[in-house]
Motif scaffolding. Structure first.
Motif, short mmCIF file in Angstrom:
data_model
loop_
_atom_site.label_atom_id
_atom_site.label_comp_id
_atom_site.label_asym_id
_atom_site.label_seq_id
_atom_site.Cartn_x
_atom_site.Cartn_y
_atom_site.Cartn_z
N SER A 17 52.60 43.59 35.96
CA SER A 17 53.17 44.53 36.58
C SER A 17 53.06 45.94 36.45
O SER A 17 53.18 46.98 37.29
CB SER A 17 54.85 44.41 36.63
N ILE A 18 52.53 46.35 35.15
CA ILE A 18 52.17 47.76 34.96
C ILE A 18 51.19 48.66 35.83
O ILE A 18 51.61 49.40 36.38
CB ILE A 18 51.75 47.67 33.49
N PRO A 19 50.22 47.93 36.15
CA PRO A 19 49.35 48.61 37.16
C PRO A 19 49.87 48.69 38.59
O PRO A 19 49.77 49.68 39.17
CB PRO A 19 47.86 47.87 37.30
N PHE A 20 50.74 47.81 39.20
CA PHE A 20 51.36 47.85 40.26
C PHE A 20 52.30 49.18 40.17
O PHE A 20 52.50 49.91 41.22
CB PHE A 20 52.13 46.50 40.73
N VAL A 21 53.21 49.19 39.30
CA VAL A 21 54.10 50.39 38.94
C VAL A 21 53.45 51.57 38.95
O VAL A 21 53.64 52.71 39.59
CB VAL A 21 55.10 50.01 37.84
N VAL A 22 52.43 51.71 38.24
CA VAL A 22 51.70 52.77 37.82
C VAL A 22 50.83 53.32 39.07
O VAL A 22 50.88 54.63 39.29
CB VAL A 22 50.58 52.78 36.81
N LEU A 23 50.33 52.64 39.81
CA LEU A 23 49.57 52.89 41.10
C LEU A 23 50.22 52.97 42.30
O LEU A 23 49.66 53.65 43.56
CB LEU A 23 48.49 51.84 41.09
N ALA A 24 51.70 52.62 42.34
CA ALA A 24 52.35 52.74 43.45
C ALA A 24 52.31 54.17 44.08
O ALA A 24 52.23 54.24 45.30
CB ALA A 24 54.02 52.33 43.20
N PRO A 25 52.63 55.40 43.26
CA PRO A 25 52.53 56.60 44.01
C PRO A 25 51.09 56.93 44.75
O PRO A 25 51.24 57.53 45.58
CB PRO A 25 52.89 57.62 42.73
N VAL A 26 50.16 56.22 44.02
CA VAL A 26 48.71 56.51 44.46
C VAL A 26 48.76 55.71 45.82
O VAL A 26 48.35 56.54 46.89
CB VAL A 26 47.68 56.13 43.64
N SER A 27 49.39 54.45 46.17
CA SER A 27 49.36 53.79 47.46
C SER A 27 50.19 54.53 48.41
O SER A 27 49.84 54.87 49.84
CB SER A 27 49.73 52.62 47.39
N ALA A 28 51.17 55.32 47.88
CA ALA A 28 52.06 55.87 48.75
C ALA A 28 51.59 57.14 49.42
O ALA A 28 51.98 57.56 50.54
CB ALA A 28 53.48 56.53 48.20
N LEU A 29 50.35 57.71 48.79
CA LEU A 29 49.91 58.67 49.46
C LEU A 29 49.23 58.49 50.61
O LEU A 29 48.59 59.37 51.46
CB LEU A 29 48.86 59.46 48.51
N PHE A 30 48.55 57.16 50.81
CA PHE A 30 47.61 56.82 52.20
C PHE A 30 48.79 56.15 53.15
O PHE A 30 48.17 55.46 54.13
CB PHE A 30 46.91 55.52 51.66
N GLY A 31 49.89 56.12 53.07
CA GLY A 31 50.85 56.15 54.09
C GLY A 31 51.69 54.56 54.01
O GLY A 31 51.51 53.91 52.75
N GLN A 32 52.58 54.36 54.87
CA GLN A 32 53.29 53.19 54.74
C GLN A 32 52.64 51.70 54.87
O GLN A 32 52.88 50.91 54.11
CB GLN A 32 54.17 52.91 56.09
N ALA A 33 51.70 51.76 55.61
CA ALA A 33 50.87 50.40 55.57
C ALA A 33 50.33 50.02 54.30
O ALA A 33 50.24 49.03 53.62
CB ALA A 33 49.50 50.45 56.58
N ALA A 34 49.72 51.18 53.75
CA ALA A 34 49.15 51.02 52.36
C ALA A 34 50.25 50.85 51.22
O ALA A 34 49.93 49.80 50.43
CB ALA A 34 48.29 52.37 51.99
N LEU A 35 51.24 51.41 51.18
CA LEU A 35 52.35 50.99 50.32
C LEU A 35 52.96 49.82 50.76
O LEU A 35 53.21 48.97 49.57
CB LEU A 35 53.36 52.03 50.59
#
Length: 232
Positions: A17-35
């Protein structure tokens, strides 16, 4: 053996889960579909660990409505907080404010649209929750709340917290109860066990019912798998 499997599950799931948590803010930068895709990946990782390591499966009884709805679920274990996200296609979850304080993840959760409930029950906190829920409705997204407020032991049927009535009135959505029996395989204390968790999706309540009637019907329906509510 179950204790060893539980340790292996914890190591695999939380480590992965560590990569999912750490990279969540990065995905958020690309919009709702990516997040959303990011979140669904995390939910699938949990399911994979639960199935392959713990031997846990889910059985769904009933059918969720096609349109957005307010889902009200029983809460017995950590299992359903992830599994219902997959079963109900990533609804927005009403979650306690403390989780929003997790660095990075809390910010991403807000960007995703998660609805915050402050269990102090202040008027300001309730109004904020209702505003966030209204935004979810306008966006055409379903909402999931564990309306008893916390995890409970099998057979416990505490009353619904006041937040349910506010959401029911404000959202004006079909309201769908979900009963479950996850504590059989995932107890609050001790090792987890292999087995099948039942998710019973009940009949949707229409909006606009009197508060007492809506609460009584939902409370009975989410406890349909509890011994005190069994018939016969």
């Amino acid at each position: 053996m179950n204790r060893l499997r539980s340790w292996l599950f914890d190591a695999a799931f939380y480590g992965g889960s560590i990569p999912f948590v750490v990279l969540a803010p990065v995905s958020a930068l690309f919009g709702q579909a990516a997040l959303k895709a990011h979140v669904m990946g995390w939910l699938r990782w949990h399911r994979l660990c639960a199935r392959t390591i713990m031997g846990m499966r889910s059985r769904v009884e009933g059918v969720a409505p096609a349109e957005p709805a307010l889902y009200v679920a029983k809460h017995q274990s950590f299992y359903e907080t992830f599994e219902l996200g997959l079963i109900l296609d990533a609804p927005l979850i009403v979650m306690k404010a403390e989780l929003m304080e997790i660095p990075m993840w809390g910010w991403a959760a807000r960007k995703y649209g998660m609805i915050v409930v402050d269990r102090s029950g202040s008027g300001a906190a309730l109004r904020r929750m209702l505003r966030e829920a209204a935004a979810a409705r306008e966006a055409g997204r379903s909402v999931l709340i564990f309306a008893e407020g916390t995890r409970v032991l099998p057979g416990e049927t505490p009353p619904l917290r006041p937040g349910f009535a506010g959401l029911y009135k404000a959202l004006r959505m079909p309201t769908v109860p979900v009963a479950l029996d996850s504590a059989r395989v995932w107890p609050r204390r001790g090792p987890k066990h292999p087995g099948t968790v039942t998710f019973a999706i009940g009949e949707a309540l229409p909006p606009g019912l009197p508060r007492d009637e809506a609460e009584a019907r939902i409370h009975a329906a989410i406890n349909a798998l509890e011994p005190a509510f069994r018939i016969g």
